[in-house]
Design a protein around this motif. Structure first.
Motif, PDB file in Angstrom:
ATOM      1  N   HIS A  73       0.796  -1.360  -0.183  1.00  0.00           N
ATOM      2  CA  HIS A  73       0.017   0.113  -0.055  1.00  0.00           C
ATOM      3  C   HIS A  73       0.779   1.129   0.016  1.00  0.00           C
ATOM      4  O   HIS A  73       0.497   2.263  -0.654  1.00  0.00           O
ATOM      5  CB  HIS A  73      -0.831   0.170   1.109  1.00  0.00           C
ATOM      6  N   LEU A  77       0.769   4.334  -2.868  1.00  0.00           N
ATOM      7  CA  LEU A  77       0.833   5.735  -2.303  1.00  0.00           C
ATOM      8  C   LEU A  77       1.790   6.439  -3.194  1.00  0.00           C
ATOM      9  O   LEU A  77       1.529   7.777  -3.759  1.00  0.00           O
ATOM     10  CB  LEU A  77       0.560   5.837  -0.906  1.00  0.00           C
ATOM     11  N   PHE A 102      -3.685  12.036  -3.190  1.00  0.00           N
ATOM     12  CA  PHE A 102      -4.127  11.838  -1.667  1.00  0.00           C
ATOM     13  C   PHE A 102      -5.480  11.513  -1.619  1.00  0.00           C
ATOM     14  O   PHE A 102      -5.840  10.435  -1.041  1.00  0.00           O
ATOM     15  CB  PHE A 102      -3.418  12.757  -0.606  1.00  0.00           C
ATOM     16  N   PHE A 105      -6.364   8.128  -3.076  1.00  0.00           N
ATOM     17  CA  PHE A 105      -5.928   6.962  -2.322  1.00  0.00           C
ATOM     18  C   PHE A 105      -6.710   6.654  -1.184  1.00  0.00           C
ATOM     19  O   PHE A 105      -7.132   5.651  -0.957  1.00  0.00           O
ATOM     20  CB  PHE A 105      -4.399   7.295  -1.686  1.00  0.00           C
ATOM     21  N   VAL A 106      -7.263   7.766  -0.414  1.00  0.00           N
ATOM     22  CA  VAL A 106      -7.914   7.516   0.809  1.00  0.00           C
ATOM     23  C   VAL A 106      -9.074   7.213   0.208  1.00  0.00           C
ATOM     24  O   VAL A 106      -9.903   6.241   1.194  1.00  0.00           O
ATOM     25  CB  VAL A 106      -8.024   8.944   1.421  1.00  0.00           C
ATOM     26  N   TYR A 113      -5.823   2.794   3.084  1.00  0.00           N
ATOM     27  CA  TYR A 113      -5.532   4.234   3.883  1.00  0.00           C
ATOM     28  C   TYR A 113      -5.274   3.899   5.486  1.00  0.00           C
ATOM     29  O   TYR A 113      -4.471   4.646   6.000  1.00  0.00           O
ATOM     30  CB  TYR A 113      -6.333   5.305   3.545  1.00  0.00           C
ATOM     31  N   GLN A 169      -2.821  15.015   3.166  1.00  0.00           N
ATOM     32  CA  GLN A 169      -3.332  13.854   4.092  1.00  0.00           C
ATOM     33  C   GLN A 169      -4.622  14.161   5.000  1.00  0.00           C
ATOM     34  O   GLN A 169      -5.464  13.588   5.023  1.00  0.00           O
ATOM     35  CB  GLN A 169      -2.268  13.188   4.712  1.00  0.00           C
ATOM     36  N   ARG A 173      -8.312  12.652   4.653  1.00  0.00           N
ATOM     37  CA  ARG A 173      -9.181  11.995   5.834  1.00  0.00           C
ATOM     38  C   ARG A 173     -10.281  12.528   6.406  1.00  0.00           C
ATOM     39  O   ARG A 173     -11.331  12.003   6.548  1.00  0.00           O
ATOM     40  CB  ARG A 173      -8.034  11.439   6.687  1.00  0.00           C
TER      41      ARG A 173
END
Length: 217
Positions: A73, A77, A102, A105-106, A113, A169, A173
């Protein structure tokens, strides 16, 4: 993670690389559903359609399997961020692409993640090393780009890179945790605008882009 076709059932012989991909995909499902501590190697073997001895031939223990999955993973990323930076010579678009990497990916795989950013095994040295690499490799890639394009020394460029990684990041999130109250495009645009007004306006391009006709920023 690569999806495993239904035809890959117990007893089917696969090349070692393909078998490893299969086992990691099964492990991802089990770790995502149960967490590390409740995940069982028996269940991972069952999900993969292999015997436990086959599973242990590839991964001696559950921590080895978890760490290998985490490393895959991290590679994903870091590769996504590097591809984003290389996708254009327009620095404003680079910031947008890096932030978007980002968010993608999340949003793409919650299990992936969470293993990186919310791992409950950071007390394990191998896990901590992989988690640290996720941030440091992204920071390194962005530092190189800022150093080359903005004419800053490495320390200043690295501080800006850390800021961009942290902003991207945490924003990604937060966006995911709050049920995506706005579209991915709007969230990326807002975050990238904040970053660009600091990096792009404060540190303009020092060298012309290599591609003929491409704007500097």
């Amino acid at each position: 993670m690569t999806e495993i076709a239904p035809a890959q059932q117990r007893g089917v012989r696969l090349p070692r690389t393909e078998r490893r991909v299969q086992l990691l995909a099964a492990a991802q499902r089990v770790f995502s559903e149960n967490g590390y501590h409740a995940a069982a190697m028996d269940e991972i073997a069952e999900q993969a359609g292999v015997s436990k001895p086959v599973l242990y031939q590839h991964f001696p223990g559950k921590l080895d399997l978890y760490t290998a999955l985490l490393e895959s993973h991290v590679d994903e990323l870091v590769g996504t961020v590097r591809d984003a930076l290389a996708s254009t010579t327009d620095n404003k678009q680079r910031v947008q692409a890096a932030v978007g990497a980002f968010f993608d990916f999340v949003n793409g795989d919650a299990g992936a993640y969470r293993m990186i950013f919310e791992s409950d095994l950071r007390g394990e040295p191998a896990v901590q090393a992989a988690v640290d690499r996720a941030t440091s490799a992204c920071v390194d890639a962005i530092t190189d780009t800022i150093t080359a394009d903005a004419g800053l020394d490495e320390d200043k460029a690295r501080l800006l890179a850390v800021g961009l990684v942290g902003l991207s990041q945490v924003s990604a999130r937060f966006w995911l945790a709050h049920h995506r109250t706005m579209s991915r495009e709007d969230a990326v645009s807002l975050t990238a605008t904040l970053a660009w007004r600091g990096i792009g306006a404060g540190f303009p391009l020092q060298h012309p882009p290599q591609e003929p006709g491409a704007p500097g920023h």
